[in-house]
Design an enzyme around this catalytic site. Structure first.
Site, PDB file in Angstrom:
ATOM      1  N   ILE A 150       0.800  -1.779   0.026  1.00  0.00           N
ATOM      2  CA  ILE A 150      -0.247   0.252   0.019  1.00  0.00           C
ATOM      3  C   ILE A 150       0.483   1.301   0.023  1.00  0.00           C
ATOM      4  O   ILE A 150       0.110   2.219   0.117  1.00  0.00           O
ATOM      5  CB  ILE A 150      -0.739  -0.243   1.221  1.00  0.00           C
ATOM      6  CG1 ILE A 150      -0.550   0.175   2.090  1.00  0.00           C
ATOM      7  CG2 ILE A 150      -1.787  -1.179   0.993  1.00  0.00           C
ATOM      8  CD1 ILE A 150      -0.830   0.314   3.669  1.00  0.00           C
ATOM      9  N   GLY A 151       1.647   1.205   0.390  1.00  0.00           N
ATOM     10  CA  GLY A 151       2.921   2.372  -0.062  1.00  0.00           C
ATOM     11  C   GLY A 151       4.480   1.846   0.395  1.00  0.00           C
ATOM     12  O   GLY A 151       4.996   0.779   0.147  1.00  0.00           O
TER      13      GLY A 151
ATOM     14  N   GLY B  81       8.332   3.865   0.681  1.00  0.00           N
ATOM     15  CA  GLY B  81       9.807   4.657   0.979  1.00  0.00           C
ATOM     16  C   GLY B  81      10.849   4.288   1.255  1.00  0.00           C
ATOM     17  O   GLY B  81      12.040   3.936   0.060  1.00  0.00           O
TER      18      GLY B  81
ATOM     19  N   LYS C 295       8.926  -0.880   1.809  1.00  0.00           N
ATOM     20  CA  LYS C 295       7.880  -0.874   0.897  1.00  0.00           C
ATOM     21  C   LYS C 295       6.938  -1.426   2.135  1.00  0.00           C
ATOM     22  O   LYS C 295       6.594  -1.783   3.596  1.00  0.00           O
ATOM     23  CB  LYS C 295       6.931  -2.161   0.136  1.00  0.00           C
ATOM     24  CG  LYS C 295       7.591  -2.020  -1.079  1.00  0.00           C
ATOM     25  CD  LYS C 295       7.626  -2.946  -1.914  1.00  0.00           C
ATOM     26  CE  LYS C 295       8.381  -2.895  -2.974  1.00  0.00           C
ATOM     27  NZ  LYS C 295       8.261  -3.972  -4.010  1.00  0.00           N
TER      28      LYS C 295
ATOM     29  N   ASP D  86      10.895  14.522  11.756  1.00  0.00           N
ATOM     30  CA  ASP D  86      10.698  14.551  10.604  1.00  0.00           C
ATOM     31  C   ASP D  86       9.326  14.401  11.129  1.00  0.00           C
ATOM     32  O   ASP D  86       8.305  13.722   9.888  1.00  0.00           O
ATOM     33  CB  ASP D  86      10.872  12.933   9.906  1.00  0.00           C
ATOM     34  CG  ASP D  86      10.565  13.654   8.422  1.00  0.00           C
ATOM     35  OD1 ASP D  86      10.430  13.906   8.156  1.00  0.00           O
ATOM     36  OD2 ASP D  86      10.949  12.551   7.824  1.00  0.00           O
TER      37      ASP D  86
END
Length: 1024
Positions: free
Chosen positions: A703-704, A706, A710, A835
């Site tokens: 689903i994503g 970075g 994953k 962050d």
């Protein structure tokens, strides 16, 4: 008789020696014993106090000692060996005031300003019979002020500002007849104040400021009866009507502030008859009309009439005010010229006439007869030259004359003005050279020269503190000096649209703090420097419209935060380095060059559709980009066709072999999970096993992704329970960076539990991969909802057209603030996220916010203590400016990032939205600096008449969180309190967003006078 007389001296000596002196010694010893007993008793009270407040770190020095008395402790003042004052301000006290504090029998002063003390008004202080000074301000007291407060009959000073006291102010306060100072500003009073207060004949200071829930009222008729009153402040208290002429009866008045009220009518001329008045504020009211000519107050030293609707000319009679030190008329509709006699005033140090319709020339004698410190006449229609002697008193530090029609050469005296900190001369018609000394002014931090007709060459050296040079749209010529490497602290350099020539020197790439470099529309030539890796902070690079040739350096692709790149209209040739495709660019323009070859695959998308035009040698494999398609020749020889067939056959065979090898490797990789015995470490009670997780690591469940790996959505049992799994992996062993991120996340999330911090369920470790298993957040991240281009469902991938309404946005802000507040204040040691951004704020099914992604987080050794990092990490648009420059982190860098999130929530814009060198935070400040309505900046999707004030206050809070100086930003605890007050209005439309850290009081009462992003913020919080 003579014999008796002669014996008298002996009798006296006998009496003194054998009776009086022993008695005196005995009494002294008793007094010493009594004093010692009192000191011992008071010491025990202090130690008991510290214990009841759970031993705050600020009171660790409160320990018994044989070497010194507790009277030497900095918070304690004693008289005759007994405690008379407790000064406990700013000590982070979190608990209520205990009743035994009144065992300090001689206590006359108690000051607990700016702590976190909760509860109702501490009536236990009624037993402190000698108390005359009480300051409870900047705490979390709530409820009503007790109606029997007059039991504290000896009080002379009562300060209850910036608390949550509510209801009416009781009339019993007016029975404290000895009061000299009464401050009740900025609380939650939702009724009114008793007019009887104005009968307190001994009052010298009265402040009811920033109570906008007061019932609308006019100034009481009897308020002018306070003959001893020196300080009177009632801004933003819903006053209406006019200012009475009888104000002149307050003969001792020195300070009058009635700003931010809907007052009407003219400013009475009688105000200027107040002979002791030094400060007058009636800004942001509806007072209209011209300034009265009847100025009789020869001792008047300060006039503040800014941001009204005043019209007409500036009265010539201002030139009669021999003691005038500050003249502030900015933000009105004044016209005509500046009276020449004002320039002759001997005490004048602060002149603010910006944002009017003034015309004519600036009187030439400004600065000649007075020690000017601040001179601002920007945004008018002034003409002529700058006065030659503005810095005659060698004190001028702020000069702002931009956006006029001033002309002529800059005064040579500016080159000798070493006190100058900010010089804003842009958007005029100045000519000639910049005085040589101005570049080197030792305190100069910003120099704005853009849009003039200035000429000359760049200096060899600059002031060591200079961070911003804006000199675009002039006639500067010559080469960029190789000594540019000495401009070490430069952050912004804008020299576009000039006549600069020569090459871009390699030395220019050695500036470590440079964020913006604009050199477009010059006559630069030669090739670009190859080694540019020192530009670690560079976000914007524009070298367009020059004559630069040669290849594009591949190392541009390694600049970590570059988001805007424009090299168009040059003579660049060769291939586009594929490394540029690794950049996260918002703007890219390589058009009108001589580039050739294929465009890197990662740049082939609609965002860069116009980025490569007029490069005849470029091609692309995707026809979506308006270029030739690579390898599109239509006529080939049969020999070429046969060769191509052979090549394709060989390639197909190689692909088949490669696929077989990959399948074998994948099979081995899956077995490796079990062969290497993955280790599961749980942090919660689990209803699944590691096999449930490992079996779900399929591409179908991604689903994503970075920088570290994953993210999968995995159903872990038949009951429908879902988890999110972040897989940190590599083809080799985990590199050091990924390993550190994994360890940081596990170390932090494994040990903290909070409703608004993502819950780490467990972690699974293997040799080549690490799995972090979290609770699943149904509504993805905040940025998916705020920014339309990202509005895709995290589950289905279908476009999501739902609008995140304002109540939910405020709910999300409060939740995220609670999570950060917990990290900063309730964790030991404190945790800095480093962050914070909208993509790291996740949302559950009810849109409750949770802080996520702790891979960059750091723990501090002590609260408030900064820690140095080896490098800057984070996301552009969210990075605090001091972090980028010093790599030192404390809680205030998270506050800055959260402020950007607040601006995203209120405007709907992304963090890197802005123009050239401006991100969202800079854009928001500039919006306010330009005097534009805040409502114009707000997200049209959510604002309406019922919530625009509330959203505006959160917008302003975002601006304060993103202040340039860390010391001017609020703490997350203060931010949370403001947001909580805002949330009250979701249920009561009459309530406003109010708190001790609200915006208007900050502007008026803080140690600085400008907006937090103001260019005048250059050195310290108390610059002025």
């Amino acid at each position: 008789m003579p014999r008796l007389t002669s014996s008298l001296p002996r009798i006296r000596f006998f009496f003194l020696f054998y009776f009086y002196i022993p008695c005196l010694v005995f009494l002294c010893s008793l007094s010493h014993v009594a004093e010692s007993q009192i000191q011992d008793q008071e010491l025990q009270v202090l130690l008991q106090l510290r214990q009841s407040w759970q031993d705050p770190s600020s009171l660790t020095h409160w320990v018994p000692s044989n070497s010194s008395s507790h009277c030497t402790w900095p918070e304690i003042i004693c008289q005759d060996g007994s405690i008379t004052e407790l000064n406990l301000a700013n000590l982070n006290i979190n608990y209520s005031i205990p009743p035994f504090i009144c065992d300090l029998k001689n206590l006359t002063k108690l000051d607990v300003f700016n702590n976190n003390i909760p509860g109702e008004f501490p009536t236990v202080l009624y037993d402190c019979s000698k108390l005359v000074y009480l300051d409870l301000s900047q705490n979390y007291f709530q409820g009503p002020i007790p109606s029997d407060i007059d039991r504290m009959a000896d009080l002379q000073v009562l300060i209850l500002s910036a608390t949550s006291f509510s209801f009416d102010i009781p009339a019993s306060i007016a029975r404290l007849q000895r009061l000299r100072i009464l401050h009740l500003n900025q609380s939650e009073y939702n009724g009114t104040y008793p007019e009887e207060i104005f009968g307190l004949s001994n009052l010298e200071e009265l402040s009811l400021a920033y109570n906008d829930k007061f019932v609308p009222s006019q100034l009481p008729r009897n308020f002018t009866a306070l003959k001893k009153l020196r300080f009177f402040s009632m801004p933003q208290t819903n006053l209406f009507g006019g200012i009475p002429e009888t104000v002149s009866d307050m003969e001792a008045l020195e300070y009058l502030n009635l700003g931010a009220n809907p007052l009407t009518g003219k400013i009475p001329g009688s105000i200027f008859a107040l002979r002791n008045l030094s400060q007058l504020y009636v800004y942001k009211t509806n007072v209209s009309g011209s300034i009265p000519q009847a100025v009789r107050a020869t001792k008047l030293s300060g006039i503040h009439l800014s941001y009204n609707k005043l019209t007409g000319n500036i009265p010539v009679d201002f030139g009669k005010l021999e003691n005038l030190s500050c003249l502030n008329l900015e933000g009105n509709q004044l016209s005509g010229g500046i009276p020449e006699r004002i320039g002759h005033l001997p005490s004048l140090s602060d002149v603010r006439l910006s944002n009017n319709n003034l015309s004519g020339t600036i009187p030439p004698d400004f600065g000649k007869f007075s020690p000017l410190r601040r001179f601002e006449v920007a945004f008018n229609n002034l003409t002529g030259a700058l006065p030659e002697q503005l810095c005659h008193g060698s004190m001028l530090f702020g000069l702002a004359v931009m956006y006029n029609n001033l002309s002529g050469e800059l005064p040579e005296s500016l080159g000798n003005c070493n006190t100058l900190s900010l010089t804003m001369l842009n958007n005029n018609r100045f000519t000639g050279n910049v005085p040589a000394g101005l570049w080197m002014s030792q305190n100069l931090t910003a120099l704005y020269l853009s849009v003039n007709e200035l000429s000359g060459e760049l200096p060899e050296e600059l002031s060591p503190d200079l961070t911003r040079i804006k000199m675009s749209n002039n006639k500067f010529s010559g080469k960029i000096p190789t000594t540019v490497s000495s401009w070490r602290n430069l952050v912004v350099f804008d020299a576009s649209n000039n006549l600069l020539s020569g090459t871009v020197p390699t030395e220019l790439t050695e500036l470590p703090y440079l964020t913006t470099l604009l050199l477009s529309q010059n006559e630069l030539s030669g090739i670009l420097p190859i080694d540019i890796v020192s530009w670690k902070s560079l976000t914007t690079l524009n070298l367009s419209h020059n004559k630069i040739s040669g290849p594009i350096p591949s190392k541009i692709g390694f600049l970590p935060v570059l988001t805007r790149l424009d090299l168009s209209d040059n003579q660049l040739s060769g291939l586009i380095p594929p490394e540029i495709g690794q950049l996260n660019l918002n703007r890219l323009n390589l058009s009108s060059n001589r580039l050739s070859g294929p465009i890197p695959a990662k740049l082939e998308n609609g965002a860069y559709d116009d980025s490569f035009l007029n490069n005849s040698g470029l091609c692309a494999s995707n026809s979506f980009v308006r270029l030739n398609v690579c390898n599109s020749q239509s006529h080939r020889s049969s020999k070429t066709d046969r060769t191509l067939i052979v090549i394709l056959t060989i390639a197909a065979a190689m692909v088949i072999v490669l696929l077989v090898l990959l399948m074998i490797r994948a099979s081995r990789k899956n077995r490796d999970w079990y062969d290497s015995t993955p280790k599961l470490t749980s942090f919660q009670r689990l209803n699944f096993t590691e096999s449930n997780i490992l079996s779900g690591l399929k591409e179908l469940n991604v689903i994503g992704s970075g920088g570290s790996g994953k993210v999968y959505r995995i159903d872990v049992n038949p009951s429908g329970d879902v988890v999110a799994v972040k897989r940190i992996s590599n083809n080799r062993k985990l590199d050091e960076k990924l390993e550190k991120q994994f360890v940081a996340e596990v170390e932090i999330l494994g040990n903290i539990k909070h409703l608004h911090i993502i819950k780490l369920l467990c972690c699974i470790s293997c040799e080549n991969s690490k799995l972090l298993v979290y609770e699943f957040m149904e509504n993805s991240s905040l940025d998916h909802w705020l920014h339309k281009k990202k509005r895709l469902s995290p589950i289905s991938g279908v476009a999501n057209n739902m609008i995140l309404e304002w109540p939910k946005r405020l709910q999300i802000a409060i939740g995220a603030a609670k999570g950060l507040c917990y990290m900063h204040n309730d964790c030991s040691p404190p945790i800095i996220h480093r962050d914070v951004k909208s993509s790291n704020i996740l949302l559950d099914s009810e849109f409750n916010a949770k802080i996520a992604d702790f891979g960059l987080a750091r723990m501090l050794a002590k609260p408030g203590e900064a820690v140095s990092m080896t490098s800057v990490v984070g996301s552009f648009g969210y990075l605090a400016p001091e972090y980028a420059r010093t790599t030192r982190v404390n809680e205030k860098i998270d506050v800055y990032s959260f402020g950007v999130v607040l601006l995203e929530l209120t405007t709907g814009k992304e963090a890197n939205d802005g123009d050239e060198d401006m991100c969202l935070a800079d854009w928001a400040w500039r919006h306010m600096q330009d005097g534009k309505p805040i409502s114009d900046a707000l997200d049209e999707e959510v604002k309406d008449e019922s919530n625009v004030d509330e959203i505006s206050n959160v917008f302003k809070l975002g601006i304060f969180c993103t202040a340039t100086l860390p010391c001017t930003r609020p703490t997350m605890k203060e931010v949370l309190q403001v947001l909580l007050k805002c949330s009250d209005s979701l249920y009561n439309v009459e309530k406003k967003c109010r708190h001790k850290f609200d915006v208007v009081p900050l502007l008026e009462n803080s140690k600085y006078e400008e907006m937090p992003h103001s260019d005048f913020h250059v050195l310290e919080c108390n610059t002025y």
